[in-house]
Design an enzyme around this catalytic site. Structure first.
Site, PDB file in Angstrom:
ATOM      1  N   GLY A  11      16.325   5.630   1.381  1.00 13.53           N
ATOM      2  CA  GLY A  11      15.653   4.848   2.518  1.00 13.53           C
ATOM      3  C   GLY A  11      16.131   3.349   2.345  1.00 13.53           C
ATOM      4  NE  ARG A  74      14.613   9.442   2.079  1.00 16.17           N
ATOM      5  CZ  ARG A  74      14.060   8.421   1.364  1.00 16.17           C
ATOM      6  NH1 ARG A  74      14.495   8.243   0.017  1.00 16.17           N
ATOM      7  NH2 ARG A  74      13.332   7.588   1.874  1.00 16.17           N
ATOM      8  N   GLY A 113      16.965   7.465  -7.173  1.00  8.76           N
ATOM      9  CA  GLY A 113      17.941   8.865  -7.073  1.00  8.76           C
ATOM     10  C   GLY A 113      19.333   8.424  -7.035  1.00  8.76           C
ATOM     11  CB  THR A 134      13.294   1.156  -3.676  1.00  3.02           C
ATOM     12  OG1 THR A 134      12.053   1.726  -3.147  1.00  3.02           O
ATOM     13  CG2 THR A 134      13.089   0.832  -5.233  1.00  3.02           C
ATOM     14  CB  ILE A 135       9.980  -1.054   0.133  1.00  2.00           C
ATOM     15  CG1 ILE A 135       9.408   0.573   0.633  1.00  2.00           C
ATOM     16  CG2 ILE A 135      10.847  -1.470   1.256  1.00  2.00           C
ATOM     17  CD1 ILE A 135       8.878   0.966   1.759  1.00  2.00           C
ATOM     18  CG  ASP A 136       8.658   3.249  -2.771  1.00  7.52           C
ATOM     19  OD1 ASP A 136       8.018   2.863  -1.880  1.00  7.52           O
ATOM     20  OD2 ASP A 136       9.518   4.011  -2.995  1.00  7.52           O
ATOM     21  NE  ARG A 171     -15.219   1.304  14.851  1.00 10.18           N
ATOM     22  CZ  ARG A 171     -14.527   1.176  15.916  1.00 10.18           C
ATOM     23  NH1 ARG A 171     -13.556   0.457  15.996  1.00 10.18           N
ATOM     24  NH2 ARG A 171     -15.199   1.722  17.197  1.00 10.18           N
ATOM     25  N   GLY A 179       4.377   4.713  -0.566  1.00 13.28           N
ATOM     26  CA  GLY A 179       4.539   4.893  -2.200  1.00 13.28           C
ATOM     27  C   GLY A 179       3.974   6.283  -2.259  1.00 13.28           C
ATOM     28  CD  GLU A 231       4.308   7.238   2.181  1.00 15.11           C
ATOM     29  OE1 GLU A 231       4.394   7.468   3.176  1.00 15.11           O
ATOM     30  OE2 GLU A 231       4.563   6.710   0.847  1.00 15.11           O
TER      31      GLU A 231
HETATM   32  O1  F6P Z   1      11.288   5.316  -0.806  1.00 13.72           O
HETATM   33  C1  F6P Z   1      11.094   4.307   0.084  1.00 13.72           C
HETATM   34  C2  F6P Z   1      10.156   4.888   0.896  1.00 13.72           C
HETATM   35  O2  F6P Z   1       9.760   4.065   2.008  1.00 13.72           O
HETATM   36  C3  F6P Z   1       8.675   5.482   0.461  1.00 13.72           C
HETATM   37  O3  F6P Z   1       7.805   4.457   0.010  1.00 13.72           O
HETATM   38  C4  F6P Z   1       8.175   6.578   1.296  1.00 13.72           C
HETATM   39  O4  F6P Z   1       7.174   7.449   0.535  1.00 13.72           O
HETATM   40  C5  F6P Z   1       9.433   7.215   1.860  1.00 13.72           C
HETATM   41  O5  F6P Z   1      10.394   6.251   1.658  1.00 13.72           O
HETATM   42  C6  F6P Z   1       9.518   7.603   3.117  1.00 13.72           C
HETATM   43  O6  F6P Z   1      10.720   8.232   3.344  1.00 13.72           O
HETATM   44  P1  F6P Z   1      11.431   8.768   4.707  1.00 13.72           P
HETATM   45  O7  F6P Z   1      12.004   7.507   5.327  1.00 13.72           O
HETATM   46  O8  F6P Z   1      12.261   9.824   4.336  1.00 13.72           O
HETATM   47  O9  F6P Z   1      10.103   9.272   5.665  1.00 13.72           O
END
Ligand code: F6P
Length: 358
Positions: A11, A74, A113, A134-136, A171, A179, A231
């Site tokens: 990603g 990927r 990965g 990675t943003i994660d 609300r 994530g 997520e």
């Molecule tokens: O690994 C980065 C990420 O943005 C995660 O935070 C997210 O769950 C996933 O990739 C989304 O993947 P894709 O871009 O394949 O929908």
């Protein structure tokens, strides 16, 4: 003279170009001649011998540019030992491309990965250096990956924008943040955006506790609540299931995602109005923030030095605010999770933030 291959895998995120620029600038300051081969769409380009020869000028003016000038894809590590649909042995093909171009080193910008594959290629005898993308922020061995802070900024802005409308309409709002396996972005953006409840994959929630937190706020005269949910947030009930059953149940969930399921449950229990906001891939888009520009430039420069020192099989990392390196094999296959014991989680609890677990 150095011949360098470079690829961006998995990603995308905001500071990929800034990091490659750092590597190239660092090398060009040390060597008169640098040949750069950029593989297109990550490992796919290395497998298929699909590359662009680039010069230093291609890396000018890209410090602030999001995405990746090389493209990404990927290519799951678990499928690396299986041939492509047209029968190519992937590892063999990657080694051949490397050898054919007589590369001195392959620089891999990637997350968990992708770095596993980088380690595999290193074990296969190629000179490889990994850069932690990675943003994660879930790559084991580094305090910070590039892309993370920029994503946190965007997720925080999303929560900020929701705050005003949530308050106007009294609300409950659920903001679903990226994530699947780890909750670093949700945790940081949740705190930065003043969320009342933060739900993470690492701390399974009980919907009764989530509702209790909302009702406590409403009894205190606060008509709105903000829930930051990752997520991959999971209920205690689902977390207790055997892995296979859990996967099946979640795959067949009658909602588009966890936020929608939680919204229904809150509506039923608390009887309040609930809305959902999903910033989605905006969290990976746009320019890197200042922090990421600095971090990725430092990472890139450090990688150039590793190449000069011929120190290969290494992953560039940040440790206690210093850029350093560890063996690719040390990081490969391990994820960096949020621990419920982390001081940041304890600090958040002290602020009155609920994690929906008690
Ligand atoms: O690994 C980065 C990420 O943005 C995660 O935070 C997210 O769950 C996933 O990739 C989304 O993947 P894709 O871009 O394949 O929908």
């Amino acid at each position: 003279m150095k011949r360098i291959g470079m690829l961006t895998s998995g990603g995308d995120c905001q500071a990929l170009n800034a990091t490659m620029r750092g590597v190239v600038k660092g090398l060009c300051n040390m060597y008169k001649d640098v040949e750069i081969y950029g593989f297109l769409e990550g490992y796919k380009g290395l497998i298929r011998n699909n590359y662009k020869q680039l010069s230093a000028s291609d890396f000018s003016g890209i410090l602030t540019k999001g995405g990746t000038i090389l493209g990404s894809s990927r290519q799951p590590f678990k499928l690396m030992d299986q041939p492509t649909e047209d029968g190519i042995n992937k590892v063999k093909a990657m080694k051949e491309t490397y050898k054919k171009l007589k590369l001195d080193c392959l620089v891999v910008l990637g997350g968990n990965g992708s770095q596993k594959t980088a380690n595999l290629l290193s074990e296969e005898g190629l000179n490889v250096i990994g850069l932690p993308k990675t943003i994660d922020n879930d790559l084991w061995g580094t305090d910070m990956t590039f892309g993370f802070q920029s994503a946190v900024d965007i997720a925080t802005t999303a929560i900020d924008c929701i705050h005003t409308t949530a308050a106007s309409h009294n609300r409950v709002f659920i903001v679903e943040i990226m994530g699947h396996k780890v909750g670093h972005i949700t945790l940081h953006a949740g705190i930065a955006g003043g969320a009342d409840v933060i739900l993470l994959p690492e701390i399974p929630y009980d919907i009764k506790c989530v509702c209790k937190a909302i009702e406590k706020r409403s009894k205190a005269g606060k008509g709105f609540s903000i829930i930051a949910v990752a997520e991959g947030a999971i209920s205690k009930e689902d977390a207790a299931l055997p892995k296979k059953k859990r996967k099946e149940k979640l795959a067949n969930r009658p909602y588009p995602s966890v936020a929608y399921e939680i919204a229904e449950q809150i509506k039923e229990t608390c009887g309040c109005e609930v809305r959902i906001a999903v910033p989605g891939h905006t969290q990976r888009g746009g320019s890197p923030d200042a922090f990421d520009r600095v971090l990725s430039s430092r990472f890139g420069a450090y990688a150039a030095q590793l190449i000069k020192d011929e120190k290969y099989g290494r992953l560039v990392v940040l440790k206690d605010n210093e850029v350093t390196d560890i063996a690719l094999s040390d990081s490969a296959g391990k994820l960096k999770y949020v621990s419920p014991e982390d001081s940041i989680v304890q600090n958040a609890r002290m602020l009155g933030i609920s994690f929906g677990d008690k």
